[in-house]
Design an enzyme around this catalytic site. Structure first.
Site, PDB file in Angstrom:
ATOM      1  N   ASP A  31       0.829  -1.204   0.000  1.00 53.31           N
ATOM      2  CA  ASP A  31       0.000   0.000   0.000  1.00 53.31           C
ATOM      3  C   ASP A  31       0.866   1.258   0.000  1.00 53.31           C
ATOM      4  O   ASP A  31       1.963   1.255   0.543  1.00 53.31           O
ATOM      5  CB  ASP A  31      -0.907  -0.018   1.239  1.00 53.31           C
ATOM      6  CG  ASP A  31      -2.072   0.956   1.117  1.00 53.31           C
ATOM      7  OD1 ASP A  31      -2.283   1.518   0.022  1.00 53.31           O
ATOM      8  OD2 ASP A  31      -2.776   1.149   2.125  1.00 53.31           O
ATOM      9  N   ARG A  42      -0.209   9.010 -10.374  1.00 52.36           N
ATOM     10  CA  ARG A  42      -0.281   7.779  -9.565  1.00 52.36           C
ATOM     11  C   ARG A  42       0.442   6.609 -10.229  1.00 52.36           C
ATOM     12  O   ARG A  42       1.054   5.781  -9.547  1.00 52.36           O
ATOM     13  CB  ARG A  42      -1.751   7.411  -9.312  1.00 52.36           C
ATOM     14  CG  ARG A  42      -2.469   8.393  -8.376  1.00 52.36           C
ATOM     15  CD  ARG A  42      -3.939   7.999  -8.205  1.00 52.36           C
ATOM     16  NE  ARG A  42      -4.073   6.684  -7.609  1.00 52.36           N
ATOM     17  CZ  ARG A  42      -4.015   6.451  -6.295  1.00 52.36           C
ATOM     18  NH1 ARG A  42      -3.855   7.438  -5.453  1.00 52.36           N
ATOM     19  NH2 ARG A  42      -4.142   5.228  -5.825  1.00 52.36           N
ATOM     20  N   HIS A  46       2.876   3.352  -8.937  1.00 53.21           N
ATOM     21  CA  HIS A  46       2.697   1.921  -9.209  1.00 53.21           C
ATOM     22  C   HIS A  46       3.934   1.344  -9.907  1.00 53.21           C
ATOM     23  O   HIS A  46       4.320   0.199  -9.658  1.00 53.21           O
ATOM     24  CB  HIS A  46       1.445   1.692 -10.061  1.00 53.21           C
ATOM     25  CG  HIS A  46       0.168   2.057  -9.349  1.00 53.21           C
ATOM     26  ND1 HIS A  46      -0.089   1.682  -8.048  1.00 53.21           N
ATOM     27  CD2 HIS A  46      -0.921   2.778  -9.752  1.00 53.21           C
ATOM     28  CE1 HIS A  46      -1.290   2.142  -7.685  1.00 53.21           C
ATOM     29  NE2 HIS A  46      -1.797   2.818  -8.696  1.00 53.21           N
ATOM     30  N   SER A  98      -7.019  -5.956  -5.795  1.00 53.03           N
ATOM     31  CA  SER A  98      -8.132  -6.536  -5.045  1.00 53.03           C
ATOM     32  C   SER A  98      -9.403  -6.498  -5.891  1.00 53.03           C
ATOM     33  O   SER A  98      -9.491  -5.739  -6.867  1.00 53.03           O
ATOM     34  CB  SER A  98      -8.352  -5.769  -3.735  1.00 53.03           C
ATOM     35  OG  SER A  98      -9.098  -4.599  -3.983  1.00 53.03           O
ATOM     36  N   LEU A 132      11.547 -20.458  -4.083  1.00 50.36           N
ATOM     37  CA  LEU A 132      10.483 -19.583  -3.567  1.00 50.36           C
ATOM     38  C   LEU A 132       9.182 -19.775  -4.344  1.00 50.36           C
ATOM     39  O   LEU A 132       9.196 -19.849  -5.573  1.00 50.36           O
ATOM     40  CB  LEU A 132      10.936 -18.112  -3.697  1.00 50.36           C
ATOM     41  CG  LEU A 132       9.873 -17.057  -3.377  1.00 50.36           C
ATOM     42  CD1 LEU A 132       9.562 -17.017  -1.889  1.00 50.36           C
ATOM     43  CD2 LEU A 132      10.330 -15.672  -3.850  1.00 50.36           C
ATOM     44  N   ARG A 148      -5.440  -2.308   8.402  1.00 47.61           N
ATOM     45  CA  ARG A 148      -6.593  -3.191   8.153  1.00 47.61           C
ATOM     46  C   ARG A 148      -6.195  -4.236   7.118  1.00 47.61           C
ATOM     47  O   ARG A 148      -5.187  -4.081   6.421  1.00 47.61           O
ATOM     48  CB  ARG A 148      -7.812  -2.394   7.701  1.00 47.61           C
ATOM     49  CG  ARG A 148      -7.584  -1.518   6.519  1.00 47.61           C
ATOM     50  CD  ARG A 148      -8.835  -0.772   6.052  1.00 47.61           C
ATOM     51  NE  ARG A 148      -8.426   0.131   5.001  1.00 47.61           N
ATOM     52  CZ  ARG A 148      -8.008   1.371   5.184  1.00 47.61           C
ATOM     53  NH1 ARG A 148      -8.010   1.902   6.394  1.00 47.61           N
ATOM     54  NH2 ARG A 148      -7.601   2.109   4.176  1.00 47.61           N
ATOM     55  N   SER A 183      -8.254  -5.298   4.548  1.00 47.63           N
ATOM     56  CA  SER A 183      -8.814  -5.003   3.226  1.00 47.63           C
ATOM     57  C   SER A 183      -9.135  -6.259   2.417  1.00 47.63           C
ATOM     58  O   SER A 183      -8.785  -6.355   1.237  1.00 47.63           O
ATOM     59  CB  SER A 183      -7.870  -4.095   2.435  1.00 47.63           C
ATOM     60  OG  SER A 183      -7.733  -2.851   3.085  1.00 47.63           O
TER      61      SER A 183
HETATM   62  C1  FPP Z   1      -1.830   0.227  -3.283  1.00 49.54           C
HETATM   63  O1  FPP Z   1      -1.383   1.558  -3.391  1.00 49.54           O
HETATM   64  C2  FPP Z   1      -1.284  -0.582  -4.367  1.00 49.54           C
HETATM   65  C3  FPP Z   1      -2.038  -1.171  -5.334  1.00 49.54           C
HETATM   66  C4  FPP Z   1      -3.500  -1.082  -5.378  1.00 49.54           C
HETATM   67  C5  FPP Z   1      -1.439  -1.940  -6.420  1.00 49.54           C
HETATM   68  C6  FPP Z   1      -0.207  -2.721  -6.124  1.00 49.54           C
HETATM   69  C7  FPP Z   1       0.480  -2.944  -7.411  1.00 49.54           C
HETATM   70  C8  FPP Z   1       1.822  -2.892  -7.599  1.00 49.54           C
HETATM   71  C9  FPP Z   1       2.770  -2.745  -6.494  1.00 49.54           C
HETATM   72  C10 FPP Z   1       2.447  -2.985  -8.954  1.00 49.54           C
HETATM   73  C11 FPP Z   1       2.116  -4.132  -9.815  1.00 49.54           C
HETATM   74  C12 FPP Z   1       2.221  -5.473  -9.184  1.00 49.54           C
HETATM   75  C13 FPP Z   1       2.961  -6.492  -9.664  1.00 49.54           C
HETATM   76  C14 FPP Z   1       2.884  -7.824  -9.012  1.00 49.54           C
HETATM   77  C15 FPP Z   1       3.874  -6.336 -10.791  1.00 49.54           C
HETATM   78  P1  FPP Z   1      -2.479   2.703  -3.531  1.00 49.54           P
HETATM   79  O2  FPP Z   1      -2.584   3.039  -4.972  1.00 49.54           O
HETATM   80  O3  FPP Z   1      -3.742   2.302  -2.872  1.00 49.54           O
HETATM   81  O4  FPP Z   1      -1.760   3.857  -2.738  1.00 49.54           O
HETATM   82  P2  FPP Z   1      -2.464   5.015  -1.913  1.00 49.54           P
HETATM   83  O5  FPP Z   1      -3.271   4.341  -0.819  1.00 49.54           O
HETATM   84  O6  FPP Z   1      -1.310   5.789  -1.378  1.00 49.54           O
HETATM   85  O7  FPP Z   1      -3.318   5.794  -2.867  1.00 49.54           O
END
Ligand code: FPP
Length: 244
Positions: free
Chosen positions: A22, A35, A39, A67, A133, A196, A198
């Protein structure tokens, strides 16, 4: 639990680490970036974390990549996240395979683009026999839906006379989850300071040690993982019993 070499500061590592990654959005916002930049850096953290887990001898790493609620995000962001998954699978698969990593996915594939499900199937098939792994990526995953699906499967077995009501146990439920055959997470980490679950691994995290870290996912490093493991090692895992 597996032992590391005695000269390593970390005496024992958890067998299964699960991570709610997160804070990508906040990382980007703090830098005045879109954003998607968060990512992208988050995907880089994924790469580094997989390597760190291999080096530490962790058996299983489960990552919450998308999710079942993430579809509510703007279409552009959903598209960016799916594209990052594509790029990760295309670019990293050979290296993962060369490093004996077994790749598995959990989550509902029905709503994913066809090329993504093909990449997923290809990654799982290619790495199926690997013994290092085990990397489990949760995509369009929701813990409550997973439990509902397990209930449905069990109900069908009962209805068809293949299973008696009194035969339903925790093991029956576990065997009908998408994680059947995998050990439950010992350590569950969430970055970004939110505290949390989630909808992540609700059934499987019943006895997991939860470690919430203030670091944003794009800043997560091997050092952060070691900090979380050290916190885990300070915990007294009793599984409901009294301490010895
Ligand atoms: C939460 O940050 C993160 C996500 C919803 C996506 C996680 C995805 C990646 C780390 C990249 C792709 C994954 C792989 C396996 C290659 P958020 O966007 O909710 O952050 P914020 O709460 O600060 O807005």
């Amino acid at each position: 639990m597996q032992k590391l070499s005695p000269d390593n500061a970390v005496a024992q590592v958890p067998t299964h680490v699960a991570i709610i990654m997160d804070g990508n959005g906040r990382w980007a916002k703090a830098r005045g970036l879109p954003r998607v930049a968060g990512h992208q850096r988050g995907a880089e953290s994924v790469r580094k974390t997989v390597k760190a887990c291999r080096e530490l001898g962790i058996g299983y790493l489960t990552l919450y990549a998308f999710s079942s609620e993430n579809w509510k995000r703007p279409a552009e962001e959903v598209g960016d996240l799916m594209q990052l998954l594509r790029v990760y699978l295309r670019k990293e698969l050979n290296e993962l395979h060369a490093n004996n990593v077994r790749v598995q996915f959990i989550g509902d594939r029905a709503r994913l683009a066809k090329d993504i499900t093909e990449l997923i199937e290809h990654a799982e098939g290619k790495t199926r026999a690997n013994t290092g792994l085990c990397l489990i990526i949760a995509v369009n995953y929701g813990g409550q839906a997973e439990i509902v699906n397990a209930c449905r499967r069990i109900a069908i077995m009962v209805k068809e006379g293949d299973l008696g009501l009194d035969e339903i146990s925790e093991e029956t439920v576990a065997a009908n989850m998408e994680t059947a055959g995998l050990p439950d997470p010992d350590l569950l980490i969430r970055t970004s300071g939110e505290q949390r679950l989630s909808n992540f691994l609700l059934w499987q995290s019943a006895y997991s040690e939860l470690v919430f870290m203030d670091i944003l996912w794009p800043d997560f490093s091997k050092k952060s993982l070691l900090e979380a493991i050290e916190e885990y090692q300070r915990r007294d895992r009793r599984y409901g019993a009294t301490s010895g």
